[in-house]
Design a protein around this motif. Structure first.
Motif, PDB file in Angstrom:
ATOM      1  N   THR A   1       0.843  -1.186   0.000  1.00  0.00           N
ATOM      2  CA  THR A   1       0.000   0.000   0.000  1.00  0.00           C
ATOM      3  C   THR A   1       0.882   1.241   0.000  1.00  0.00           C
ATOM      4  N   PRO A   2       0.582   2.211  -0.860  1.00  0.00           N
ATOM      5  CA  PRO A   2       1.400   3.430  -0.899  1.00  0.00           C
ATOM      6  C   PRO A   2       1.315   4.210   0.422  1.00  0.00           C
ATOM      7  N   ALA A   3       2.477   4.633   0.923  1.00  0.00           N
ATOM      8  CA  ALA A   3       2.542   5.439   2.148  1.00  0.00           C
ATOM      9  C   ALA A   3       2.578   6.915   1.759  1.00  0.00           C
ATOM     10  N   VAL A   4       1.673   7.698   2.346  1.00  0.00           N
ATOM     11  CA  VAL A   4       1.617   9.131   2.085  1.00  0.00           C
ATOM     12  C   VAL A   4       2.595   9.828   3.034  1.00  0.00           C
ATOM     13  N   ARG A   5       3.375  10.749   2.494  1.00  0.00           N
ATOM     14  CA  ARG A   5       4.386  11.510   3.235  1.00  0.00           C
ATOM     15  C   ARG A   5       5.354  10.595   3.999  1.00  0.00           C
ATOM     16  N   PRO A   6       5.972   9.637   3.317  1.00  0.00           N
ATOM     17  CA  PRO A   6       6.884   8.730   4.029  1.00  0.00           C
ATOM     18  C   PRO A   6       8.119   9.480   4.541  1.00  0.00           C
ATOM     19  N   GLU A   7       8.649   9.037   5.662  1.00  0.00           N
ATOM     20  CA  GLU A   7       9.864   9.633   6.215  1.00  0.00           C
ATOM     21  C   GLU A   7      11.111   8.989   5.635  1.00  0.00           C
ATOM     22  N   SER A   8      10.949   7.806   5.012  1.00  0.00           N
ATOM     23  CA  SER A   8      12.078   7.149   4.359  1.00  0.00           C
ATOM     24  C   SER A   8      11.585   6.406   3.120  1.00  0.00           C
ATOM     25  N   ILE A   9      12.490   6.282   2.140  1.00  0.00           N
ATOM     26  CA  ILE A   9      12.180   5.589   0.885  1.00  0.00           C
ATOM     27  C   ILE A   9      13.410   4.758   0.511  1.00  0.00           C
ATOM     28  N   ILE A  10      13.221   3.460   0.296  1.00  0.00           N
ATOM     29  CA  ILE A  10      14.325   2.606  -0.135  1.00  0.00           C
ATOM     30  C   ILE A  10      14.603   2.918  -1.609  1.00  0.00           C
ATOM     31  N   LEU A  11      15.853   3.251  -1.921  1.00  0.00           N
ATOM     32  CA  LEU A  11      16.224   3.610  -3.287  1.00  0.00           C
ATOM     33  C   LEU A  11      16.851   2.445  -4.041  1.00  0.00           C
ATOM     34  N   ASN A  12      17.483   1.523  -3.343  1.00  0.00           N
ATOM     35  CA  ASN A  12      18.108   0.353  -3.956  1.00  0.00           C
ATOM     36  C   ASN A  12      17.423  -0.877  -3.376  1.00  0.00           C
ATOM     37  N   CYS A  13      16.414  -1.374  -4.066  1.00  0.00           N
ATOM     38  CA  CYS A  13      15.588  -2.464  -3.546  1.00  0.00           C
ATOM     39  C   CYS A  13      16.288  -3.818  -3.572  1.00  0.00           C
ATOM     40  N   SER A  14      17.350  -3.976  -4.326  1.00  0.00           N
ATOM     41  CA  SER A  14      18.015  -5.283  -4.396  1.00  0.00           C
ATOM     42  C   SER A  14      18.690  -5.645  -3.082  1.00  0.00           C
ATOM     43  N   ASN A  15      19.186  -4.642  -2.351  1.00  0.00           N
ATOM     44  CA  ASN A  15      19.836  -4.949  -1.076  1.00  0.00           C
ATOM     45  C   ASN A  15      19.559  -3.913   0.010  1.00  0.00           C
ATOM     46  N   ALA A  16      18.677  -2.960  -0.245  1.00  0.00           N
ATOM     47  CA  ALA A  16      18.336  -1.874   0.683  1.00  0.00           C
ATOM     48  C   ALA A  16      19.592  -1.135   1.140  1.00  0.00           C
ATOM     49  N   GLY A  17      20.599  -1.084   0.279  1.00  0.00           N
ATOM     50  CA  GLY A  17      21.854  -0.441   0.621  1.00  0.00           C
ATOM     51  C   GLY A  17      21.847   1.068   0.439  1.00  0.00           C
ATOM     52  N   MET A  18      20.748   1.620  -0.071  1.00  0.00           N
ATOM     53  CA  MET A  18      20.656   3.061  -0.279  1.00  0.00           C
ATOM     54  C   MET A  18      19.239   3.499   0.071  1.00  0.00           C
ATOM     55  N   VAL A  19      19.132   4.392   1.054  1.00  0.00           N
ATOM     56  CA  VAL A  19      17.824   4.795   1.562  1.00  0.00           C
ATOM     57  C   VAL A  19      17.774   6.310   1.722  1.00  0.00           C
ATOM     58  N   ALA A  20      16.685   6.913   1.261  1.00  0.00           N
ATOM     59  CA  ALA A  20      16.415   8.318   1.549  1.00  0.00           C
ATOM     60  C   ALA A  20      15.730   8.329   2.906  1.00  0.00           C
ATOM     61  N   SER A  21      16.281   9.065   3.865  1.00  0.00           N
ATOM     62  CA  SER A  21      15.696   9.037   5.201  1.00  0.00           C
ATOM     63  C   SER A  21      15.656  10.430   5.818  1.00  0.00           C
ATOM     64  N   GLY A  22      14.923  10.521   6.921  1.00  0.00           N
ATOM     65  CA  GLY A  22      14.765  11.799   7.603  1.00  0.00           C
ATOM     66  C   GLY A  22      14.093  12.834   6.738  1.00  0.00           C
TER      67      GLY A  22
END
Length: 182
Positions: free
Chosen positions: A89-110
């Motif tokens: 389900t899409p999250a509205v106004r998320p505080e973090s977004i996983i940018l590299n889904c293959s290993n979650a090694g890159m995340v937009a946060s805060g």
């Protein structure tokens, strides 16, 4: 006067000089100690002043500073959200977004959203990059984020793209990266 009396009279002057030196040293030490105490209590005096009652106008101004930035008025269920790696389900106004889904090694946060609407959203935060298997240290890079491309995905409105604009040092040298987040 004989020679034996002369040393006695000469001793009185050095004793007074030594006594004056000791008294002056103690006075300087006392001033330094009192001054140090006064300066150490300065932060306490400052916090007391800031906590003191203020006029109604000052209280309103301070309350306005503490309020979060206004975000477009809309029902959260009507706004597009962000799906975690294209599922769920899409999250509205998320505080973090996983940018590299293959290993979650890159995340937009805060992420703090400045604007969030039906056609796009803008905010800022950091991109965190994990060290990975090669033993490199984790790093974070300040960035601005822009969501775009809202469309109906599996019956829910979701943004399909994310633009990351680095505001300082970058992980790859580029100032802007585009991610597909559908």
């Amino acid at each position: 006067m004989n020679e034996e009396e002369s040393p006695m009279t000469d001793r009185a002057a050095p004793r007074w000089a030594t006594l004056r030196t000791v008294v002056a040293t103690l006075a300087v030490a006392a001033v330094l100690v009192c001054g140090g105490l006064w300066f150490s209590e300065a932060s306490e005096r400052t916090s007391t002043v800031s906590k003191a009652p203020k006029t109604a106008a000052a209280q309103k101004a301070r309350a306005a500073e503490d309020e979060p930035t206004e975000i477009e008025d809309s029902e959260p269920r009507q706004l597009p959200g962000v799906r975690e790696c294209g599922v769920g389900t899409p999250a509205v106004r998320p505080e973090s977004i996983i940018l590299n889904c293959s290993n979650a090694g890159m995340v937009a946060s805060g992420i703090k959203w400045v604007s969030y609407g039906a056609t796009g959203a803008e905010g800022s935060g950091v991109v965190q990059v994990s060290g990975g298997a090669n033993g490199a240290a984790s790093a974070s890079y300040p960035a601005k984020f822009r969501l775009y491309g809202a469309k109906n995905v599996d019956g829910k409105m979701a943004f399909t793209g994310l633009e990351v604009e680095y505001t300082g040092a970058t992980r790859v040298g580029d100032q802007t990266e585009i991610f597909s987040i559908a």
